[in-house]
Design a protein around this motif. Structure first.
Motif, PDB file in Angstrom:
ATOM      1  N   THR A  22      18.768   4.267  -1.214  1.00  0.00           N
ATOM      2  CA  THR A  22      18.720   4.906  -2.537  1.00  0.00           C
ATOM      3  C   THR A  22      19.418   6.258  -2.515  1.00  0.00           C
ATOM      4  OG1 THR A  22      16.563   5.990  -2.170  1.00  0.00           O
ATOM      5  CG2 THR A  22      16.533   3.755  -3.023  1.00  0.00           C
ATOM      6  N   GLY A  23      20.172   6.515  -3.594  1.00  0.00           N
ATOM      7  CA  GLY A  23      20.880   7.780  -3.762  1.00  0.00           C
ATOM      8  C   GLY A  23      20.180   8.647  -4.782  1.00  0.00           C
ATOM      9  N   SER A  24      20.060   9.904  -4.504  1.00  0.00           N
ATOM     10  CA  SER A  24      19.321  10.841  -5.352  1.00  0.00           C
ATOM     11  C   SER A  24      20.019  11.068  -6.692  1.00  0.00           C
ATOM     12  CB  SER A  24      19.169  12.175  -4.616  1.00  0.00           C
ATOM     13  OG  SER A  24      18.679  13.177  -5.478  1.00  0.00           O
ATOM     14  N   GLY A  84       0.787  -1.229   0.000  1.00  0.00           N
ATOM     15  CA  GLY A  84       0.000   0.000   0.000  1.00  0.00           C
ATOM     16  C   GLY A  84       0.814   1.272   0.000  1.00  0.00           C
ATOM     17  N   ASP A  85       2.103   1.186  -0.313  1.00  0.00           N
ATOM     18  CA  ASP A  85       2.985   2.360  -0.424  1.00  0.00           C
ATOM     19  C   ASP A  85       3.129   3.195   0.848  1.00  0.00           C
ATOM     20  OD1 ASP A  85       3.908   1.912  -2.941  1.00  0.00           O
ATOM     21  OD2 ASP A  85       2.647   3.388  -3.938  1.00  0.00           O
ATOM     22  N   PRO A  86       3.425   2.588   2.000  1.00  0.00           N
ATOM     23  CA  PRO A  86       3.692   3.403   3.188  1.00  0.00           C
ATOM     24  C   PRO A  86       5.026   4.136   3.073  1.00  0.00           C
ATOM     25  CG  PRO A  86       4.099   1.100   3.676  1.00  0.00           C
ATOM     26  CD  PRO A  86       3.522   1.150   2.290  1.00  0.00           C
ATOM     27  N   ILE A  87       5.013   5.453   3.221  1.00  0.00           N
ATOM     28  CA  ILE A  87       6.223   6.276   3.165  1.00  0.00           C
ATOM     29  C   ILE A  87       6.293   7.117   4.432  1.00  0.00           C
ATOM     30  CG2 ILE A  87       7.436   8.130   1.941  1.00  0.00           C
ATOM     31  CD1 ILE A  87       6.177   7.170  -0.643  1.00  0.00           C
ATOM     32  N   LEU A  88       7.428   7.062   5.105  1.00  0.00           N
ATOM     33  CA  LEU A  88       7.690   7.888   6.277  1.00  0.00           C
ATOM     34  C   LEU A  88       8.693   8.963   5.889  1.00  0.00           C
ATOM     35  CD1 LEU A  88       8.147   5.127   9.015  1.00  0.00           C
ATOM     36  CD2 LEU A  88       6.087   6.454   8.537  1.00  0.00           C
ATOM     37  N   GLN A  89       8.376  10.209   6.181  1.00  0.00           N
ATOM     38  CA  GLN A  89       9.271  11.328   5.861  1.00  0.00           C
ATOM     39  C   GLN A  89       9.824  11.890   7.163  1.00  0.00           C
ATOM     40  OE1 GLN A  89       7.587  15.169   4.441  1.00  0.00           O
ATOM     41  NE2 GLN A  89       8.845  14.831   2.623  1.00  0.00           N
ATOM     42  N   VAL A  90      11.142  11.860   7.297  1.00  0.00           N
ATOM     43  CA  VAL A  90      11.792  12.344   8.521  1.00  0.00           C
ATOM     44  C   VAL A  90      11.857  13.864   8.471  1.00  0.00           C
ATOM     45  CG1 VAL A  90      13.867  12.249   9.944  1.00  0.00           C
ATOM     46  CG2 VAL A  90      13.142  10.222   8.660  1.00  0.00           C
ATOM     47  N   ALA A  91      11.257  14.521   9.453  1.00  0.00           N
ATOM     48  CA  ALA A  91      11.288  15.983   9.519  1.00  0.00           C
ATOM     49  C   ALA A  91      12.725  16.464   9.735  1.00  0.00           C
ATOM     50  CB  ALA A  91      10.386  16.486  10.642  1.00  0.00           C
ATOM     51  N   GLU A  92      13.031  17.628   9.202  1.00  0.00           N
ATOM     52  CA  GLU A  92      14.394  18.162   9.284  1.00  0.00           C
ATOM     53  C   GLU A  92      14.926  18.246  10.717  1.00  0.00           C
ATOM     54  OE1 GLU A  92      14.835  21.781   7.116  1.00  0.00           O
ATOM     55  OE2 GLU A  92      13.955  20.971   5.287  1.00  0.00           O
ATOM     56  N   PRO A  93      14.142  18.762  11.684  1.00  0.00           N
ATOM     57  CA  PRO A  93      14.683  18.834  13.052  1.00  0.00           C
ATOM     58  C   PRO A  93      15.029  17.465  13.620  1.00  0.00           C
ATOM     59  CG  PRO A  93      12.764  20.251  12.828  1.00  0.00           C
ATOM     60  CD  PRO A  93      12.822  19.418  11.590  1.00  0.00           C
ATOM     61  N   TYR A 120       9.122   2.794   3.013  1.00  0.00           N
ATOM     62  CA  TYR A 120      10.200   3.647   2.505  1.00  0.00           C
ATOM     63  C   TYR A 120      10.379   4.792   3.484  1.00  0.00           C
ATOM     64  CZ  TYR A 120      13.231   6.334  -0.538  1.00  0.00           C
ATOM     65  OH  TYR A 120      14.314   7.004  -1.052  1.00  0.00           O
ATOM     66  N   VAL A 121      11.605   4.971   3.960  1.00  0.00           N
ATOM     67  CA  VAL A 121      11.937   6.064   4.865  1.00  0.00           C
ATOM     68  C   VAL A 121      12.638   7.142   4.052  1.00  0.00           C
ATOM     69  CG1 VAL A 121      13.285   6.777   6.869  1.00  0.00           C
ATOM     70  CG2 VAL A 121      12.100   4.570   6.886  1.00  0.00           C
ATOM     71  N   GLU A 122      12.007   8.294   3.943  1.00  0.00           N
ATOM     72  CA  GLU A 122      12.579   9.428   3.217  1.00  0.00           C
ATOM     73  C   GLU A 122      13.292  10.331   4.212  1.00  0.00           C
ATOM     74  OE1 GLU A 122      11.210  13.321   0.544  1.00  0.00           O
ATOM     75  OE2 GLU A 122       9.689  11.947   1.333  1.00  0.00           O
ATOM     76  N   LEU A 123      14.589  10.481   4.055  1.00  0.00           N
ATOM     77  CA  LEU A 123      15.371  11.325   4.951  1.00  0.00           C
ATOM     78  C   LEU A 123      15.240  12.793   4.549  1.00  0.00           C
ATOM     79  CD1 LEU A 123      18.631   9.196   5.257  1.00  0.00           C
ATOM     80  CD2 LEU A 123      16.683   9.251   6.828  1.00  0.00           C
ATOM     81  N   ALA A 124      15.395  13.677   5.532  1.00  0.00           N
ATOM     82  CA  ALA A 124      15.412  15.109   5.233  1.00  0.00           C
ATOM     83  C   ALA A 124      16.662  15.420   4.410  1.00  0.00           C
ATOM     84  CB  ALA A 124      15.412  15.913   6.525  1.00  0.00           C
ATOM     85  N   ARG A 125      16.546  16.412   3.552  1.00  0.00           N
ATOM     86  CA  ARG A 125      17.693  16.810   2.740  1.00  0.00           C
ATOM     87  C   ARG A 125      17.966  18.292   2.876  1.00  0.00           C
ATOM     88  NH1 ARG A 125      16.494  14.017  -2.935  1.00  0.00           N
ATOM     89  NH2 ARG A 125      14.445  13.591  -2.063  1.00  0.00           N
ATOM     90  N   PRO A 126      19.273  18.646   2.890  1.00  0.00           N
ATOM     91  CA  PRO A 126      20.424  17.767   2.684  1.00  0.00           C
ATOM     92  C   PRO A 126      20.577  16.761   3.827  1.00  0.00           C
ATOM     93  CG  PRO A 126      21.167  19.942   3.386  1.00  0.00           C
ATOM     94  CD  PRO A 126      19.689  20.058   3.136  1.00  0.00           C
ATOM     95  N   VAL A 171      22.234  10.562  -0.237  1.00  0.00           N
ATOM     96  CA  VAL A 171      21.224   9.587   0.191  1.00  0.00           C
ATOM     97  C   VAL A 171      19.890  10.294   0.380  1.00  0.00           C
ATOM     98  CG1 VAL A 171      20.536   8.005   2.020  1.00  0.00           C
ATOM     99  CG2 VAL A 171      22.919   8.057   1.251  1.00  0.00           C
ATOM    100  N   GLU A 172      18.864   9.754  -0.257  1.00  0.00           N
ATOM    101  CA  GLU A 172      17.524  10.320  -0.142  1.00  0.00           C
ATOM    102  C   GLU A 172      16.633   9.504   0.788  1.00  0.00           C
ATOM    103  OE1 GLU A 172      15.908  10.221  -4.081  1.00  0.00           O
ATOM    104  OE2 GLU A 172      16.063   8.045  -4.238  1.00  0.00           O
ATOM    105  N   GLY A 173      16.975   8.238   1.002  1.00  0.00           N
ATOM    106  CA  GLY A 173      16.152   7.387   1.861  1.00  0.00           C
ATOM    107  C   GLY A 173      16.464   5.931   1.651  1.00  0.00           C
ATOM    108  N   ALA A 174      15.541   5.072   2.092  1.00  0.00           N
ATOM    109  CA  ALA A 174      15.774   3.632   1.979  1.00  0.00           C
ATOM    110  C   ALA A 174      14.466   2.872   2.092  1.00  0.00           C
ATOM    111  CB  ALA A 174      16.740   3.152   3.057  1.00  0.00           C
ATOM    112  N   TYR A 175      14.385   1.776   1.334  1.00  0.00           N
ATOM    113  CA  TYR A 175      13.337   0.788   1.544  1.00  0.00           C
ATOM    114  C   TYR A 175      13.772  -0.103   2.707  1.00  0.00           C
ATOM    115  CZ  TYR A 175      11.699   1.960  -3.196  1.00  0.00           C
ATOM    116  OH  TYR A 175      11.231   2.593  -4.311  1.00  0.00           O
TER     117      TYR A 175
END
Length: 386
Positions: free
Chosen positions: A192-194, A93-102, A129-135, A150-154
């Motif tokens: 995964t790398g951007s 079901g495409d769960p994506i977690l986005q890590v807030a910058e702080p 999928y964990v999406e890391l804050a960027r930079p 690095v943008e994130g990881a499965y």
């Protein structure tokens, strides 16, 4: 229609970017064209088989993988592992977690802590999928295109049965101290790398590492170190076509693994903050009943919109700091103040209950000392939920 050259797609996280760039499900295209889609499909949502098992055991997958990247699985798994990771996320079901910058900044200044049991190292989803804050401050290496941010990881969580063939013949039992007779929990990380700064939206990079866990009371830091040493060793050469990574490649990957471990530890805290951001779902609701022109604009926006859950506090609530202190006077009468710096935090095990028989995870957050001087008069932009 393919949008591979569209620069607007470059900053998007991998699962969203590949769908938007290709215009459809990449696994439907590649696996169906190779004639293996229907054989692979029943396994995509299974918690009992790892992706490496799919590559090595589903008829036709090993040949497809060897033809495309030269290795069935491993640190440089390339297209096949990325494609299957994307497919397995879709099946959940495409769960994506986005890590807030702080939170990303605080975790970067947090140590794992000694004696943390590996049992705390768990994902709340079978695949996420964990999406890391960027930079992100993290990089991985692609031997063809160089360094990628690095943008994130499965992250996939699977449980393999005793005497699984996945433990045979490639030095894992000896190097990782595994017991073939025991059930094994596998944490599969596909980093995964951007493609930002590269040629196109699919000019990315990937690193695949599997962590094998049999003892939830084992020290997490020791477990990670043992796996990193294994991937640096000649034992991994037993996998057909696999190249031993260079020291710099494993050093880069190790830093990412530790940051992801801290994200998972944060998610296991009783007070972990999470807020849904249903960006795509809201656009889908707006689409209903619109005329063709307005609907076309919404559909263009939907190509790059995605639902996710934002984890972590906003900056004002999350950036702990020391209380203000008056400058001290040195012998010459001039004022001194402490330079802005992080005082590192750490995760720790908290025992409680009768005879301290139970335990939970705690986090001593890092402290940004003299935060006002670090940020000056610039007011931080709040993290808004739309």
């Amino acid at each position: 229609m393919s949008r591979i050259a569209d620069a607007d797609l470059m900053p998007l996280p991998h699962p969203v970017r590949v769908d938007a760039a290709v215009g459809s499900s990449i696994e439907e295209i590649v696996l169906d064209r190779a004639g293996v889609l229907e054989r692979v499909r029943p396994h995509l949502a299974s918690a009992a088989v790892s992706t490496e098992w799919i590559i090595n055991e589903v008829p036709g997958m090993l040949e497809l993988t060897m033809a495309s990247v030269g290795a069935p699985a491993g640190l440089n798994a390339g297209l096949a592992m990325l494609m299957l990771a994307r497919a397995r996320l879709r099946a959940q079901g495409d769960p994506i977690l986005q890590v807030a910058e702080p939170l990303h900044a605080q975790l970067a200044e947090t140590d794992l802590g000694s004696g943390l049991p590996a049992g705390f190292f768990r994902s709340p989803y079978p695949v996420v999928y964990v999406e890391l804050a960027r930079p992100s401050g993290l990089e991985i290496h692609n031997r063809a295109s160089g360094l990628h941010e690095v943008e994130g990881a499965y992250i996939g969580s699977y449980c393999i049965a005793p005497y699984s063939r996945q433990l045979e013949g490639i030095g894992r039992v000896e190097h990782l101290g595994l017991d073939p007779a025991r059930e094994t929990r596998v944490m599969e990380l596909t980093i995964t790398g951007s493609p930002v700064g590269k040629d196109n939206a699919l000019d990315d990079a990937s690193v695949d590492i599997s962590l094998f866990i049999q003892d939830d009371d084992a020290c997490l830091e020791t477990l990670l170190e043992r796996h990193i040493a294994y991937y640096r060793s000649g034992a991994v050469n037993a996998q057909p076509g696999f190249e031993i990574p260079e020291q710099s490649e494993t050093d880069l990957a190790a830093a990412v693994i530790r940051q992801l471990a801290k994200v998972l530890l944060y998610l296991n805290l009783p007070d972990a903050e999470q807020a849904p951001l249903p960006e795509r779902s809201q656009l889908e609701q707006r689409l209903r009943g619109l005329g063709p022109k307005k609907a076309a604009r919404i559909k263009r926006r939907m190509a790059t919109a995605y639902d996710r859950i934002v984890i972590g506090p906003n900056l004002d609530a999350g950036a702990a700091q020391d209380p203000p202190q008056d400058p001290t006077q040195n012998g010459a009468g001039t004022a001194r103040s402490v330079r802005p710096h992080w005082r590192r935090g750490h995760f720790r095990r908290i025992r409680y209950g009768e005879q301290l028989s139970e335990s939970r995870l705690g986090w001593i957050r890092p402290v940004l000392v003299n935060r006002e001087e670090a940020f000056g008069a610039v007011k931080a932009k709040p993290y808004l939920m739309r």
